[in-house]
Design an enzyme around this catalytic site. Structure first.
Site, PDB file in Angstrom:
ATOM      1  N   ASP A  33     -17.841  43.546  38.976  1.00  0.00           N
ATOM      2  CA  ASP A  33     -16.490  43.484  38.508  1.00  0.00           C
ATOM      3  C   ASP A  33     -16.828  41.964  37.161  1.00  0.00           C
ATOM      4  O   ASP A  33     -18.148  41.571  37.871  1.00  0.00           O
ATOM      5  CB  ASP A  33     -15.515  43.513  38.919  1.00  0.00           C
ATOM      6  N   ASP A  41     -13.598  39.256  35.938  1.00  0.00           N
ATOM      7  CA  ASP A  41     -12.565  39.220  36.660  1.00  0.00           C
ATOM      8  C   ASP A  41     -12.826  38.704  37.693  1.00  0.00           C
ATOM      9  O   ASP A  41     -12.311  39.360  38.845  1.00  0.00           O
ATOM     10  CB  ASP A  41     -11.514  38.827  35.724  1.00  0.00           C
TER      11      ASP A  41
HETATM   12 MG   LIG Z   1     -11.805  41.740  39.143  1.00  0.00          MG
END
Ligand SMILES: [Mg+2]
Length: 164
Positions: A13, A15
């Site tokens: 991922d 963020d």
């Molecule tokens: Mg995230």
């Protein structure tokens, strides 16, 4: 010497996994790189990443792993821009960046790189994504304070032991 199974692909991922902010909220595109190498947003605010991430990506690539990105941000251009400015694209084999359930992102990555779910490890800071990917058999690791070498090592050890 390493023992046990090894994954073919590690998927991250963005963020709060590779960088400590939401790219659609906490920073403001367009981004640029100053002559001293610092990446800033349109207000001149420095844009950072979790410290060990560049080294982690570089080492994974050097060790022969495939690397993927799965992000559900709506700020697609901003995310793509940061990956370029940070110089990380050299280490990334497949990127899927758009809103929606990550099962879709992973279906695309699986097809693009021809890797089975059981040969992947996934790193994300949100439990909903971890829960989704566990349903298809991806070893999914909840990341608390960003990706570090230690987070990777613990995950590789878990994979080698065949844990889910
Ligand atoms: Mg995230």
């Amino acid at each position: 010497m390493s023992r046990g199974r090894k994954p073919k692909l590690l998927v991250f991922d963005l963020d709060y996994t590779l960088w400590p902010f939401w790219v659609d909220t906490h920073v403001t595109p367009p981004f640029s790189k100053k002559s001293n190498g610092v990446v800033v947003d349109s207000y001149g605010q420095k844009v950072t990443f979790y410290e060990e991430v560049p080294k982690v990506l570089e080492e994974l690539k050097a060790e022969g792993y495939l690397v993927g990105i799965a992000s559900r941000t709506g700020e697609v251009r901003g995310a793509e821009s940061l990956l370029k400015l940070f110089g990380w694209n050299a280490f990334i084999d497949c990127k899927q960046i758009y809103p929606g359930c990550k099962l879709k992102h992973f279906k695309k990555i699986k097809e693009a790189l021809d890797v089975e779910y059981e040969d992947m490890i996934f790193f994300d800071d949100e439990q909903r994504n971890i829960t989704d990917l566990r349903t298809v058999g991806v070893l999914s690791i909840l990341v608390k304070n960003g990706v570090t070498k230690n987070v990777i090592q613990v995950a590789l050890d878990k994979f080698a032991r065949g844990e889910m």
